[in-house]
Enzyme design. Structure first.
Site, PDB file in Angstrom:
ATOM      1  N   GLU A 151      -5.179   3.057  11.091  1.00 55.06           N
ATOM      2  CA  GLU A 151      -5.709   2.794  12.457  1.00 55.06           C
ATOM      3  C   GLU A 151      -4.911   1.435  13.162  1.00 55.06           C
ATOM      4  O   GLU A 151      -4.627   1.544  14.440  1.00 55.06           O
ATOM      5  CB  GLU A 151      -7.292   2.274  12.467  1.00 55.06           C
ATOM      6  CG  GLU A 151      -7.779   3.625  12.073  1.00 55.06           C
ATOM      7  CD  GLU A 151      -9.188   3.469  11.634  1.00 55.06           C
ATOM      8  OE1 GLU A 151      -9.537   2.589  10.702  1.00 55.06           O
ATOM      9  OE2 GLU A 151     -10.350   3.940  12.573  1.00 55.06           O
TER      10      GLU A 151
ATOM     11  N   GLY B 272      -8.398   1.851   7.620  1.00 55.91           N
ATOM     12  CA  GLY B 272      -8.009   0.941   8.720  1.00 55.91           C
ATOM     13  C   GLY B 272      -6.779   0.503   8.723  1.00 55.91           C
ATOM     14  O   GLY B 272      -6.223  -0.104   9.785  1.00 55.91           O
TER      15      GLY B 272
ATOM     16  N   GLU C  97     -11.377   8.069   4.861  1.00 58.03           N
ATOM     17  CA  GLU C  97     -12.866   7.388   4.755  1.00 58.03           C
ATOM     18  C   GLU C  97     -13.548   8.664   4.404  1.00 58.03           C
ATOM     19  O   GLU C  97     -14.735   8.233   3.949  1.00 58.03           O
ATOM     20  CB  GLU C  97     -13.032   6.946   6.280  1.00 58.03           C
ATOM     21  CG  GLU C  97     -12.445   5.911   6.750  1.00 58.03           C
ATOM     22  CD  GLU C  97     -11.070   5.913   7.253  1.00 58.03           C
ATOM     23  OE1 GLU C  97     -10.505   6.945   7.358  1.00 58.03           O
ATOM     24  OE2 GLU C  97     -10.533   5.040   8.238  1.00 58.03           O
TER      25      GLU C  97
ATOM     26  N   ALA D 239      -9.549  -1.103   5.499  1.00 57.70           N
ATOM     27  CA  ALA D 239     -10.674  -2.029   5.354  1.00 57.70           C
ATOM     28  C   ALA D 239     -10.832  -2.352   3.935  1.00 57.70           C
ATOM     29  O   ALA D 239     -10.720  -1.481   2.896  1.00 57.70           O
ATOM     30  CB  ALA D 239     -11.600  -1.576   5.864  1.00 57.70           C
TER      31      ALA D 239
HETATM   32  N1  DAK Z   1      -9.703  -2.469  -0.214  1.00 51.67           N
HETATM   33  C1  DAK Z   1     -10.091  -3.248  -1.383  1.00 51.67           C
HETATM   34  N2  DAK Z   1      -9.292  -3.206  -2.291  1.00 51.67           N
HETATM   35  C2  DAK Z   1      -8.338  -2.464  -2.401  1.00 51.67           C
HETATM   36  C3  DAK Z   1      -8.238  -1.451  -1.267  1.00 51.67           C
HETATM   37  C4  DAK Z   1      -9.175  -1.537  -0.193  1.00 51.67           C
HETATM   38  N3  DAK Z   1      -9.035  -0.663   0.808  1.00 51.67           N
HETATM   39  N4  DAK Z   1      -6.954  -0.514  -1.569  1.00 51.67           N
HETATM   40  C5  DAK Z   1      -6.709  -1.215  -2.952  1.00 51.67           C
HETATM   41  N5  DAK Z   1      -7.230  -2.245  -3.244  1.00 51.67           N
HETATM   42  C6  DAK Z   1      -7.115  -2.883  -4.406  1.00 51.67           C
HETATM   43  C7  DAK Z   1      -7.593  -2.258  -5.683  1.00 51.67           C
HETATM   44  O1  DAK Z   1      -9.037  -2.280  -5.860  1.00 51.67           O
HETATM   45  C8  DAK Z   1      -6.796  -3.186  -6.678  1.00 51.67           C
HETATM   46  O2  DAK Z   1      -7.620  -4.207  -6.769  1.00 51.67           O
HETATM   47  P1  DAK Z   1      -7.752  -5.085  -8.365  1.00 51.67           P
HETATM   48  O3  DAK Z   1      -8.655  -4.117  -9.155  1.00 51.67           O
HETATM   49  O4  DAK Z   1      -6.492  -5.149  -8.964  1.00 51.67           O
HETATM   50  O5  DAK Z   1      -8.309  -6.097  -8.177  1.00 51.67           O
HETATM   51  C9  DAK Z   1      -5.420  -3.392  -5.966  1.00 51.67           C
HETATM   52  O6  DAK Z   1      -5.776  -3.273  -4.476  1.00 51.67           O
HETATM   53  C10 DAK Z   1      -4.333  -2.498  -6.600  1.00 51.67           C
HETATM   54  O7  DAK Z   1      -4.917  -1.039  -5.975  1.00 51.67           O
HETATM   55  P2  DAK Z   1      -5.051   0.220  -7.074  1.00 51.67           P
HETATM   56  O8  DAK Z   1      -5.078  -0.454  -8.462  1.00 51.67           O
HETATM   57  O9  DAK Z   1      -6.041   1.071  -6.664  1.00 51.67           O
HETATM   58  O10 DAK Z   1      -3.590   0.748  -7.102  1.00 51.67           O
HETATM   59  P3  DAK Z   1      -3.118   2.248  -7.225  1.00 51.67           P
HETATM   60  O11 DAK Z   1      -1.721   2.068  -7.165  1.00 51.67           O
HETATM   61  O12 DAK Z   1      -3.748   2.738  -8.540  1.00 51.67           O
HETATM   62  O13 DAK Z   1      -3.625   3.196  -5.777  1.00 51.67           O
HETATM   63  C11 DAK Z   1      -4.007   3.539  -3.586  1.00 51.67           C
HETATM   64  C12 DAK Z   1      -3.302   2.800  -4.513  1.00 51.67           C
HETATM   65  C13 DAK Z   1      -3.872   3.093  -2.375  1.00 51.67           C
HETATM   66  C14 DAK Z   1      -3.992   4.960  -3.593  1.00 51.67           C
HETATM   67  C15 DAK Z   1      -5.896   3.057  -4.192  1.00 51.67           C
HETATM   68  O14 DAK Z   1      -5.737   1.658  -4.038  1.00 51.67           O
HETATM   69  C16 DAK Z   1      -6.869   3.217  -2.929  1.00 51.67           C
HETATM   70  O15 DAK Z   1      -6.958   4.700  -2.825  1.00 51.67           O
HETATM   71  N6  DAK Z   1      -7.171   2.606  -2.124  1.00 51.67           N
HETATM   72  C17 DAK Z   1      -8.254   2.666  -1.022  1.00 51.67           C
HETATM   73  C18 DAK Z   1      -7.789   3.322   0.047  1.00 51.67           C
HETATM   74  C19 DAK Z   1      -8.744   3.810   0.774  1.00 51.67           C
HETATM   75  O16 DAK Z   1      -9.681   4.716   0.813  1.00 51.67           O
HETATM   76  N7  DAK Z   1      -8.510   3.174   2.049  1.00 51.67           N
HETATM   77  C20 DAK Z   1      -9.551   3.387   3.293  1.00 51.67           C
HETATM   78  C21 DAK Z   1     -10.577   2.145   3.128  1.00 51.67           C
HETATM   79  S1  DAK Z   1     -11.942   2.720   4.135  1.00 51.67           S
HETATM   80  C22 DAK Z   1     -15.523   0.134  10.011  1.00 51.67           C
HETATM   81  C23 DAK Z   1     -14.480   0.348  10.603  1.00 51.67           C
HETATM   82  C24 DAK Z   1     -13.345   0.802   9.784  1.00 51.67           C
HETATM   83  C25 DAK Z   1     -13.236   1.053   8.562  1.00 51.67           C
HETATM   84  C26 DAK Z   1     -14.572   0.747   7.875  1.00 51.67           C
HETATM   85  C27 DAK Z   1     -15.551   0.351   8.824  1.00 51.67           C
HETATM   86  N8  DAK Z   1     -16.935  -0.203  10.872  1.00 51.67           N
HETATM   87  C28 DAK Z   1     -16.675   0.297  12.457  1.00 51.67           C
HETATM   88  C29 DAK Z   1     -17.641  -1.044  10.261  1.00 51.67           C
HETATM   89  C30 DAK Z   1     -12.184   1.503   7.777  1.00 51.67           C
HETATM   90  C31 DAK Z   1     -12.660   1.947   6.622  1.00 51.67           C
HETATM   91  C32 DAK Z   1     -11.315   1.913   5.841  1.00 51.67           C
HETATM   92  O17 DAK Z   1     -10.384   1.680   6.064  1.00 51.67           O
END
Ligand code: DAK
Length: 260
Positions: free
Chosen positions: A114, A111, A134, A66
């Site tokens: 998922e 997400g 998460e 997400a």
């Molecule tokens: N969201 C937004 N932007 C993201 C992102 C994400 N999940 N993942 C990556 N990006 C963006 C980065 O901010 C960066 O943007 P700029 O700074 O260039 O503008 C760009 O994509 C490139 O990412 P990185 O520079 O970080 O790239 P790296 O190769 O260094 O790292 C990485 C790749 C995948 C390890 C890293 O980007 C990372 O850790 N990303 C986050 C992964 C994560 O935590 N995903 C889970 C998100 S939480 C809900 C239901 C479901 C959910 C939530 C609420 N409700 C019931 C309300 C779900 C939650 C999730 O999915």
């Protein structure tokens, strides 16, 4: 004009949907969730589409989760809407009356995993990384991750991924039963399309019967599941495709299924 956030490409009866925010690793913001929902609704009712392949644009990510930046700004009512939208999309995919194959070309996190788990089959590139991170954000999976992972791969896998939050390799995801195939990166598209084309040649009503029976069976007692299977089995005797499939076997030729 700006690029579409989800692109659609038809290769005969296979529709390829690609989440197209590569600069944000295809993170799911509200607009992406809405557009995907509409794209799957359209695929469901388009008789020319027999199989859907879902993937992410660019070499790096399927979907990195997400959109954290957008989530960070949500108010509680917006958070609720976001949740409903995500849940609706996952259910729509899971209940689509035709097979959906996730082509996991890179990070499938939160997400993103998922979303892949809501699909019926998953083919992952060797370099893909899958996880439910998460917990590192002080959250738990919110688009059905705890429940689909549990049902797909069992309690050990669900707890390992959701508690530790560390992504696993595609090979480990295969060991855990989360993905169906792991293929060399360069082979991902060809191998996924090969599976999709095989599905596209199959009898659509029988495919739907399998999807319905397996999904319903995961939620009920064996006896009920068997009753459901029997009912579906019987219904297929009303189809032309069943006559065609069995007839083609007897005539030693390849069947041609008409979705009737
Ligand atoms: N969201 C937004 N932007 C993201 C992102 C994400 N999940 N993942 C990556 N990006 C963006 C980065 O901010 C960066 O943007 P700029 O700074 O260039 O503008 C760009 O994509 C490139 O990412 P990185 O520079 O970080 O790239 P790296 O190769 O260094 O790292 C990485 C790749 C995948 C390890 C890293 O980007 C990372 O850790 N990303 C986050 C992964 C994560 O935590 N995903 C889970 C998100 S939480 C809900 C239901 C479901 C959910 C939530 C609420 N409700 C019931 C309300 C779900 C939650 C999730 O999915």
């Amino acid at each position: 004009m700006s690029e579409p956030i989800v692109t659609t490409l038809d290769r005969d009866a296979v529709r390829i949907l690609t989440v197209n925010r590569p600069d944000k690793l295809n993170a799911l913001n509200r607009q992406t969730l809405e557009t995907l929902d509409q794209a799957f609704a359209a695929a469901a009712t388009d008789a020319a589409v027999r199989v859907v392949v879902l993937t992410g644009a660019g070499a790096k990510a399927f979907v990195a989760g997400a959109d954290i930046a957008e989530m960070n700004r949500l108010t509680p009512p917006q958070g609720r809407d976001f949740s409903l939208l995500g849940q609706r999309l996952m259910q729509r995919i899971e209940r689509l009356p035709k097979p959906v194959v996730a082509m996991v070309n890179g990070y499938a996190l939160g997400g993103g995993l998922e979303l892949a788990m809501a699909c019926h089959l998953r083919v992952a590139a060797e370099s893909a990384r899958l996880g439910q991170p998460e917990i590192n954000l002080g959250l738990i999976p919110g688009f059905g991750g705890t429940q689909r992972l549990l049902r797909l791969a069992g309690r050990a896998a669900a707890l390992e991924l959701c508690l530790l939050g560390s992504p696993v390799t595609a090979a480990r995801a295969f060991e855990l039963g989360i993905v169906n195939r792991v293929v060399a990166d360069a082979e991902l598209e060809a191998q996924t399309l090969q599976i999709a084309e095989q599905l596209a040649r199959s009898a659509p009503l029988a495919l739907r019967g399998v999807l319905d029976a397996v999904l319903a069976g995961g939620e009920c007692a064996l006896e009920q599941g068997l009753e459901f299977e029997t009912a579906q089995f019987g219904l297929l005797f009303a189809t032309e495709d069943m006559r065609e499939g069995t007839g083609a076997f007897l005539e030693r030729r390849k069947p041609r299924f008409a979705n009737r």
